[in-house]
Structures are given as structure tokens and as C-alpha cells.
Write a protein that holds these residues in place. Structure first.
Motif, PDB file in Angstrom:
ATOM      1  N   ASP A   9       0.873  -1.175   0.000  1.00 14.06           N
ATOM      2  CA  ASP A   9       0.000   0.000   0.000  1.00 14.06           C
ATOM      3  C   ASP A   9       0.909   1.223   0.000  1.00 14.06           C
ATOM      4  OD1 ASP A   9      -1.661   2.155   0.613  1.00 14.06           O
ATOM      5  OD2 ASP A   9      -2.931   0.981   1.954  1.00 14.06           O
ATOM      6  N   ARG A  10       1.220   1.740  -1.183  1.00  9.61           N
ATOM      7  CA  ARG A  10       2.205   2.816  -1.302  1.00  9.61           C
ATOM      8  C   ARG A  10       1.728   4.114  -0.659  1.00  9.61           C
ATOM      9  NH1 ARG A  10       7.477   2.250  -2.799  1.00  9.61           N
ATOM     10  NH2 ARG A  10       7.332   4.326  -3.699  1.00  9.61           N
ATOM     11  N   ARG A  11       0.456   4.390  -0.708  1.00  7.01           N
ATOM     12  CA  ARG A  11      -0.047   5.605  -0.053  1.00  7.01           C
ATOM     13  C   ARG A  11       0.208   5.528   1.448  1.00  7.01           C
ATOM     14  NH1 ARG A  11      -3.941   6.765   3.084  1.00  7.01           N
ATOM     15  NH2 ARG A  11      -4.809   4.655   2.864  1.00  7.01           N
ATOM     16  N   LEU A  12      -0.119   4.402   2.058  1.00  9.86           N
ATOM     17  CA  LEU A  12       0.121   4.227   3.490  1.00  9.86           C
ATOM     18  C   LEU A  12       1.615   4.275   3.790  1.00  9.86           C
ATOM     19  CD1 LEU A  12      -0.983   3.625   6.307  1.00  9.86           C
ATOM     20  CD2 LEU A  12      -0.872   1.175   5.739  1.00  9.86           C
ATOM     21  N   LEU A  13       2.423   3.693   2.921  1.00  6.98           N
ATOM     22  CA  LEU A  13       3.871   3.734   3.109  1.00  6.98           C
ATOM     23  C   LEU A  13       4.383   5.167   3.135  1.00  6.98           C
ATOM     24  CD1 LEU A  13       6.692   2.376   3.214  1.00  6.98           C
ATOM     25  CD2 LEU A  13       6.628   2.308   0.708  1.00  6.98           C
ATOM     26  N   ARG A  14       3.933   5.994   2.198  1.00  3.62           N
ATOM     27  CA  ARG A  14       4.377   7.393   2.168  1.00  3.62           C
ATOM     28  C   ARG A  14       3.944   8.134   3.426  1.00  3.62           C
ATOM     29  NH1 ARG A  14       2.985   6.720  -3.380  1.00  3.62           N
ATOM     30  NH2 ARG A  14       0.886   7.506  -2.985  1.00  3.62           N
ATOM     31  N   GLU A  15       2.723   7.893   3.861  1.00  4.97           N
ATOM     32  CA  GLU A  15       2.229   8.565   5.065  1.00  4.97           C
ATOM     33  C   GLU A  15       3.059   8.186   6.282  1.00  4.97           C
ATOM     34  OE1 GLU A  15      -1.842   7.506   5.435  1.00  4.97           O
ATOM     35  OE2 GLU A  15      -2.526   8.802   3.792  1.00  4.97           O
ATOM     36  N   ARG A  16       3.348   6.920   6.430  1.00  5.58           N
ATOM     37  CA  ARG A  16       4.092   6.466   7.611  1.00  5.58           C
ATOM     38  C   ARG A  16       5.544   6.926   7.570  1.00  5.58           C
ATOM     39  NH1 ARG A  16       1.874   0.297   8.837  1.00  5.58           N
ATOM     40  NH2 ARG A  16      -0.231   0.926   9.486  1.00  5.58           N
ATOM     41  N   ARG A  17       6.160   6.894   6.391  1.00  7.99           N
ATOM     42  CA  ARG A  17       7.535   7.356   6.294  1.00  7.99           C
ATOM     43  C   ARG A  17       7.643   8.843   6.619  1.00  7.99           C
ATOM     44  NH1 ARG A  17      10.115   7.084   1.215  1.00  7.99           N
ATOM     45  NH2 ARG A  17      12.051   7.307   2.394  1.00  7.99           N
ATOM     46  N   ALA A  18       6.657   9.611   6.195  1.00 14.18           N
ATOM     47  CA  ALA A  18       6.693  11.058   6.425  1.00 14.18           C
ATOM     48  C   ALA A  18       6.723  11.395   7.915  1.00 14.18           C
ATOM     49  CB  ALA A  18       5.488  11.725   5.764  1.00 14.18           C
ATOM     50  N   ARG A  19       6.139  10.547   8.741  1.00  9.91           N
ATOM     51  CA  ARG A  19       6.112  10.802  10.179  1.00  9.91           C
ATOM     52  C   ARG A  19       7.510  10.810  10.794  1.00  9.91           C
ATOM     53  NH1 ARG A  19       1.539   6.292  11.718  1.00  9.91           N
ATOM     54  NH2 ARG A  19      -0.144   7.059  10.341  1.00  9.91           N
ATOM     55  N   PHE A  20       8.451  10.102  10.176  1.00  8.52           N
ATOM     56  CA  PHE A  20       9.785   9.950  10.751  1.00  8.52           C
ATOM     57  C   PHE A  20      10.828  10.812  10.062  1.00  8.52           C
ATOM     58  CE2 PHE A  20       7.526   6.035  11.770  1.00  8.52           C
ATOM     59  CZ  PHE A  20       7.850   5.838  13.106  1.00  8.52           C
ATOM     60  N   ALA A  21      10.407  11.681   9.147  1.00  5.05           N
ATOM     61  CA  ALA A  21      11.378  12.466   8.385  1.00  5.05           C
ATOM     62  C   ALA A  21      12.250  13.326   9.294  1.00  5.05           C
ATOM     63  CB  ALA A  21      10.661  13.332   7.352  1.00  5.05           C
ATOM     64  N   ALA A  22      11.669  13.883  10.341  1.00  8.82           N
ATOM     65  CA  ALA A  22      12.412  14.808  11.207  1.00  8.82           C
ATOM     66  C   ALA A  22      13.485  14.101  12.024  1.00  8.82           C
ATOM     67  CB  ALA A  22      11.450  15.541  12.134  1.00  8.82           C
ATOM     68  N   VAL A  81       8.630  10.731  -0.949  1.00  9.53           N
ATOM     69  CA  VAL A  81       7.997  11.486   0.138  1.00  9.53           C
ATOM     70  C   VAL A  81       8.553  12.912   0.137  1.00  9.53           C
ATOM     71  CG1 VAL A  81       7.712  11.657   2.651  1.00  9.53           C
ATOM     72  CG2 VAL A  81       7.633   9.412   1.520  1.00  9.53           C
ATOM     73  N   LEU A  82       7.673  13.898   0.056  1.00  8.29           N
ATOM     74  CA  LEU A  82       8.092  15.293  -0.033  1.00  8.29           C
ATOM     75  C   LEU A  82       8.945  15.710   1.156  1.00  8.29           C
ATOM     76  CD1 LEU A  82       7.976  18.089  -1.361  1.00  8.29           C
ATOM     77  CD2 LEU A  82       5.784  18.469  -0.195  1.00  8.29           C
ATOM     78  N   ALA A  83       8.588  15.244   2.358  1.00  2.54           N
ATOM     79  CA  ALA A  83       9.330  15.644   3.558  1.00  2.54           C
ATOM     80  C   ALA A  83      10.787  15.201   3.488  1.00  2.54           C
ATOM     81  CB  ALA A  83       8.656  15.064   4.806  1.00  2.54           C
ATOM     82  N   GLY A 217      10.733   2.823   6.713  1.00  2.00           N
ATOM     83  CA  GLY A 217       9.724   2.431   5.740  1.00  2.00           C
ATOM     84  C   GLY A 217       9.510   0.941   5.656  1.00  2.00           C
ATOM     85  N   GLY A 218       9.887   0.209   6.692  1.00  4.83           N
ATOM     86  CA  GLY A 218       9.752  -1.239   6.662  1.00  4.83           C
ATOM     87  C   GLY A 218       8.626  -1.762   7.520  1.00  4.83           C
ATOM     88  N   GLY A 219       7.706  -0.891   7.951  1.00  2.44           N
ATOM     89  CA  GLY A 219       6.561  -1.348   8.728  1.00  2.44           C
ATOM     90  C   GLY A 219       5.608  -2.149   7.868  1.00  2.44           C
ATOM     91  N   ASN A 220       4.553  -2.632   8.484  1.00  6.75           N
ATOM     92  CA  ASN A 220       3.620  -3.497   7.768  1.00  6.75           C
ATOM     93  C   ASN A 220       2.673  -2.669   6.906  1.00  6.75           C
ATOM     94  OD1 ASN A 220       2.094  -5.591   6.857  1.00  6.75           O
ATOM     95  ND2 ASN A 220       1.170  -6.097   8.831  1.00  6.75           N
TER      96      ASN A 220
END
Length: 316
Positions: A9-22, A81-83, A217-220
Motif C-alpha cells: 500500500d504505497r499511499r500508506l507507506l508514504r504517510e508512515r515514512r513522512a512521520r519519521f522524516a524529522a 515522500v516530499l518531507a 519504511g519497513g513497517g507493515n
């Protein structure tokens, strides 16, 4: 391009990865290891790379590392991911790793570190990378291999089966080294090479390991994942199993990461070609001191003196 079922689920992957950008700089041990290894491999190539691309760049660590090489001139960055793209040096673009916006022959070098194992269309991605390379351009990448995170996968499955009476996929499957090599050939790369490395990393706890995996980005995010959250009981049981089987004497845990390194070249007439059958100037049988036999027959061993002593020659 591949038309098979979607795995991630690439949309979910992008959302979750963005949370950890900082906080990605705090979690770049694996990315840094791969960046150093790929840079070393690029460095031994005796040629210049005027335009390079870091594909799936995270915060650009791999691209910045190869940019320090005297053979590499301008480096571009591509991130889904933009972030993360904002943390890369310019110029950086936002795109999926299997939907590349670059013209044919745009780059002399494409590198990718720990990104390609999470795309839905890996064959299509490799074909597009091939097209983006100029003739005699080089592709080098590292992706997670089939043996990565085996300890975590084992403990999660066993804990869920024990408590819930059934299992669902919790850790994404990764391709093995042969599969990556076959895909390079399928995509049309010349002189494809793949090899593996296993790295054991120590974490304070299973929970810390899982947090690290999510950050990278390796979550489920499997499409076939259970929509039911992992229960606290299953999670605690999995942690207990992990500590009992893979704990260290000081109370921490070990995790195995397998990396598959791959490389290939965009075809060019100047590259080495295999010799035509029958063009050899010497016989293999002569080099092996044996007798050449017709196809299907058994080769003979080197001739020995029948009167010689059968005991092996040993020296003290």
C-alpha cells in the motif's frame, strides 16, 4: 510494466515514512552502512560519471557520499515522500521508484540504497532505470534480501499463532539474490552482478528494533495485511520470544539484516562480449591434464603410475 497484484500500500507507506522524516538522521546507521559500501564500489570504477541519480534517497545520504568521489560530478535526488525530498540537496524531485519522470539516457550513474525492495513493480522500475541510463551507464543498488529480519518474522508469527489461533503477514517478504539477478537480466542490463552481505545489529529491545524498521519504511504496509491492530498480548509474547532466543548477555537483542547488492550496465558496443563458440586458442583438457571425451561421456582422471604407492604423500 508489471500488471501483477499490488504487494504494498504505497499511499500508506508514504504517510508512515513522512512521520519519521524529522528524525531520520538519528536512524541512519543502516543507510550509512549501505551508502559507504556503494560508494566504495563506485570508486573503483575507472571512469567519470558526469550526472548521477540517488533513487529513493531518504535524506540524501547516499547521494552526498558518492558526490565526494572525484569521479562523480552532479548528483540529482529522487524521493517518493516530499518531507524527505526537502532534506536532500538540490536538485531533488518527488516520484515513486517505479514511476520515473526522467528522459532516456539522462544519467551516467544511478544508485539506490534500501528503497527498491518496497516497490510494487520492481521489474518495471529496473526497466525504467535502464532507460534513464546513457549507454555504458552504471546502475548500483542495495536492497533487503530474503534473510533480513528473520528473527522478528519468526517471533511475530509464532506469538500470533499461539494467542490468536492464526497468523497474518507482519513483515514484508524480500527477494533472494538469484531473483534480483534474474530481474537485472530481464530488464536488459549488461554484465549483471549480485552478491549478499549479512549484518548483525544490536538494539536495546525488540520494540526499539520495530521502531527503527518503521522509520525506514519497513513497517507493515502489505496490501494483504490484517486490518486488525496487533494486540498487546501478541506483541508482548513476541518480545518475550525474541529476548529468550536472540537476546544478548547484557539484555539487548540482535537483529540480522541481509543486503543484496546489485549492479548492471546499460549496453554499449565498447563493453566486453563473450567469445564465439569455437574461438578458443587452447584446450581445457590440456590445462586439466585429462582426456577430452565426446559429449555425454565421462571424463577421465589424470593418468597415474599403476605401480605407485597408494598411500598419500605426507610431510611432517
Amino acid at each position: 510494466m508489471s500488471e501483477g497484484p499490488l504487494l504494498f500500500d504505497r499511499r500508506l507507506l508514504r504517510e508512515r515514512r513522512a512521520r519519521f522524516a524529522a528524525e531520520i538522521e538519528e536512524r541512519e546507521v543502516l543507510i550509512g552502512h549501505v551508502a559507504g559500501e556503494l560508494a566504495d564500489r563506485v570508486a573503483i570504477m575507472l571512469r567519470a560519471f558526469p550526472r548521477a541519480l540517488d533513487l529513493g534517497a531518504y535524506h540524501g545520504l547516499l547521494g552526498r557520499t558518492i558526490a565526494e568521489l572525484p569521479s562523480v560530478e552532479e548528483v540529482f535526488y529522487a524521493e517518493s515522500v516530499l518531507a524527505y525530498a526537502r532534506r536532500c540537496p538540490p536538485p531533488a524531485v518527488v516520484c515513486d521508484e517505479d514511476l520515473l519522470p526522467f528522459k532516456d539516457g539522462a544519467f551516467n550513474l544511478v544508485v539506490s540504497g534500501l528503497a527498491l525492495h518496497r516497490v510494487n513493480d520492481l521489474p518495471g522500475s529496473l526497466i525504467q532505470i535502464h532507460r534513464a541510463l546513457a549507454p555504458d551507464g552504471l546502475f548500483m543498488a542495495a536492497a533487503l534480501g530474503a534473510n533480513a529480519l528473520g528473527e522478528l518474522r519468526e517471533c511475530l508469527l509464532e506469538a500470533e499463532e499461539e494467542i490468536e489461533g492464526g497468523v497474518s503477514p507482519r513483515v514484508a517478504p524480500f527477494a533472494d539474490v538469484r531473483s534480483y539477478g534474474a530481474l537485472l537480466q530481464r530488464a536488459g542490463f549488461a554484465l549483471p552482478v549480485t552478491d549478499t552481505e549479512e549484518l548483525e545489529v544490536i538494539y536495546p529491545s525488540p520494540r526499539a528494533l520495530m521502531q527503527e524498521i518503521r522509520a525506514l519504511g519497513g513497517g507493515n504496509v502489505l496490501v494483504a495485511r490484517s486490518k486488525k491492530p496487533l494486540s498487546r498480548r501478541v506483541l508482548m509474547r513476541a518480545e518475550d520470544l525474541y529476548r529468550s532466543r536472540y537476546g544478548t548477555p547484557d539484555g539487548k537483542i540482535a537483529a540480522t539484516f541481509q543486503f543484496v547488492f546489485m549492479s548492471g550496465w546499460a549496453p554499449d558496443p565498447s563493453q566486453q562480449k563473450p567469445l564465439k563458440p569455437g574461438s578458443a586458442q587452447s584446450r581445457l583438457a590440456d590445462a586439466l591434464n585429462t582426456t577430452e571425451q565426446p559429449g555425454g561421456a565421462k571424463a577421465s582422471f589424470p593418468q597415474t603410475d599403476p605401480n605407485a604407492d597408494d598411500e598419500p604423500d605426507t610431510k611432517s
